[in-house]
Design an enzyme around this catalytic site. Sequence first.
Site, PDB file in Angstrom:
ATOM      1  N   ASP A 156     -35.532  21.766  13.064  1.00 41.58           N
ATOM      2  CA  ASP A 156     -36.456  22.129  11.983  1.00 41.58           C
ATOM      3  C   ASP A 156     -36.727  23.627  11.997  1.00 41.58           C
ATOM      4  OD1 ASP A 156     -36.651  19.640  10.913  1.00 41.58           O
ATOM      5  OD2 ASP A 156     -38.532  19.114  11.883  1.00 41.58           O
ATOM      6  N   ASP A 167     -33.501   9.887   9.351  1.00 42.87           N
ATOM      7  CA  ASP A 167     -34.407  10.607  10.257  1.00 42.87           C
ATOM      8  C   ASP A 167     -34.988   9.666  11.314  1.00 42.87           C
ATOM      9  OD1 ASP A 167     -35.839  12.759  11.233  1.00 42.87           O
ATOM     10  OD2 ASP A 167     -36.632  13.349   9.277  1.00 42.87           O
TER      11      ASP A 167
HETATM   12  C1  GLA Z   1     -38.340  15.780   9.958  1.00 43.51           C
HETATM   13  C2  GLA Z   1     -37.026  16.424   9.569  1.00 43.51           C
HETATM   14  C3  GLA Z   1     -37.242  17.344   8.394  1.00 43.51           C
HETATM   15  C4  GLA Z   1     -37.805  16.572   7.224  1.00 43.51           C
HETATM   16  C5  GLA Z   1     -39.090  15.877   7.661  1.00 43.51           C
HETATM   17  C6  GLA Z   1     -39.599  14.940   6.588  1.00 43.51           C
HETATM   18  O1  GLA Z   1     -39.229  16.693  10.483  1.00 43.51           O
HETATM   19  O2  GLA Z   1     -36.492  17.094  10.647  1.00 43.51           O
HETATM   20  O3  GLA Z   1     -36.046  17.972   8.019  1.00 43.51           O
HETATM   21  O4  GLA Z   1     -36.860  15.636   6.769  1.00 43.51           O
HETATM   22  O5  GLA Z   1     -38.915  15.111   8.842  1.00 43.51           O
HETATM   23  O6  GLA Z   1     -40.777  14.334   6.967  1.00 43.51           O
END
Ligand code: GLA
Length: 718
Positions: A525, A457
């Site tokens: 997301d 990430d």
């Molecule tokens: C980001 C990612 C999510 C998740 C969060 C965890 O927002 O896009 O899918 O992994 O971080 O903090």
Amino acid sequence: MFLNENFIKIDTPNTSLIFRRYSELLEIAYYGGRVADMDDYTIVSGHKRKYARSCSDDVITGNTTVCCYGMGCDRHFSVAIKNYDGGIANKFLFERAEKVEKPIIEGLPSSRDGKETLMLVYRDRDYDIELRQYYTVFDDTDVIAVSNCIVNDSNQTFSVQKLDSLQMDLDSNGYDIYTYPGTWARERHQQVTNLKIGKFSIGTVGGSSSHAVNPFFMLKRPERMGGYIAFNLEYSGNHRSTVEGAPTCITRVTVGMGDLGLDIKLSSGEKFHTPEAVMTFGNTQNDVTTSMHNFVNNHVIQKKYLKERPLAVNIWEPLGCDFNYDKVIAFADASAKLGAELLIVDDGWFGKRNAPNCSLGDWVDNKEKTGGLDNLSKAVREKGLKFGIWIEPEMINPDSDLYRAHPDWVLGNPKRYQTLMRDQLVLDIAKPEVFDYLYGCFENLMKLCSPDYIKWDYNRVIHDAYQSPELNGENYSLEYIKALYRLMDKILTNYPALMIEGCAAGGGRYDLGMFHYVPQIWTSDMTDPVERAHIQEGTLVGYPQSTMSAHVASAVSHAGRNTRLRDRFAVSLEGVFGYECDITKLSEEQTEEVKQQIAFYKKHRNTLLYGDYKLIESYTLGEGVVSITVSKDKSTAIAKIFRLKQTFDREPVKYKFDGLDRNATYKVGFFGREEKLICKGDILCNSGLDLFQYFLLDRKGEYTNEINTLVIEMEKID
Ligand code: GLA
């Protein structure tokens, strides 16, 4: 490839690009559908010899592939050099064209398995520097990969302050520019802007390819010419592309990494090679999509990933950081029973992280919570699942042991306040000690639980970077991205069985540079099907289904709307499918439904990920998104209809399913329903099916949904 004294022509399976030598310059004579070899193409490009009569031959008004200050052209420059004597004017004259081996671009990813490469060489009239332009074509896609390289043949030092990867001057004005801007949870919403005269640019200075605007964009040519030309950049950092319509009826396109802070010093004998840009021409938008999809699958993504990707269950959306060993095991149990193949432990397994505001950088197993990643991964594997884990290696929270020990590891000017985003700062991964530390963290993680999958990430952008001059600080963005690629490369080389999925607060770093290392990225997301359908439509114009991670999440997600399981399933089916809802709390009926969904996806996974995707109806028309994916051999096709509009009495709901074998017979089924039809390919392609009955308001109050979906399975039987 065809070369004679005056013309140079390169071909892809369905397109041609022709250059014409004129005086000491080179002009683009033609780019479009494929044409035959001829000795003389004056007939297609005669008008371009239009160096204005009132000016000298030194003034460029034709279509060129290079332009900088000093070349007699005041349109957008694709090159800017500060010469050793302080001058900023250059004049590159065309010298020669050659067929060469595809060059390796040091430290940057570039496309694989090219068929042939053309090198155009320009030399500066007054300084001993050379500009090389490379054009690579491929066997199985109409994409052309283009890069630029400046070589300093002198004894002096020059500074490259800007070098785009591609410059294409196109005939005419009035192009529609299709761009893919967005923000967090609303990535890649297609926008169309018509441009006659003036300059339009897209780009970012935030250090990543960004949510704000994806580097992929497309031009629709004016009606009388027809067709679409699309561009992209194989790079994950800052980017800047421009489209400039000149009053002389030429539209200049440049694609590159921009010039923020750029100052690349070239000593004697040194060279600078840009990231690779790509472009393609197609008669229709779907032609462009097919070329881009084939290019990404066959020439960007590593071959070892071109197989069935595991069907994942991720615990992030249902649990966040609030989990423990028992909860994960409950998810593993449920996953195994449903037929999933990979369980992902997301954020929260390390340091003292119970909310996303601390511990980034402290990649130490929180055993109290995980029960020990060694034990946990073993238990998950015993259930027949692969084990996956989340990490955000480039980041650091001020509330972390790492920050307390090494505040100087942050990518920032120690004398200035550093902007916080999501409570985090960015590590200067180009610093050798930071790089080594992070690689060590990966090694430890691999030793501890040997993940099959890592979700990598990157949850913020870079606003105020500063890197010490010893680390080539002027070019921090380029140096940062090169370090990122080095780190990914080292990990994947040393752990070849590992698969990394990219993520940047969803799809904030969704680009061809990343796809060189990671075969798939968490698209967004946003998991609400109405919103997702829009995001996925935009994403799929330039990137294949195999890159687009898509999970069935809870009924209510970030959009706050209540949605049905079957609609979330239908939309997620467009990508690398998985689940991200609480599968431990499914009712019996839902369990059955999910089992059927999983079986359906597994049966058609190859078609869905690697088949030919065609958009039939766009979200922008307001009725919904309709698409079909046809297996390469045309034996199977899956059509997906996401209708956003309610259907009232006798309103036709009819779509043509192009791309099938017109002479074959297909069995047509509808997911979740018993009925089957037998239909000829030509009926499906030419007439299409009237699907009215599947969308009719049933007056029982069920159709209060904002999205109604239908998944159609077509299997060739004869
Ligand atoms: C980001 C990612 C999510 C998740 C969060 C965890 O927002 O896009 O899918 O992994 O971080 O903090």
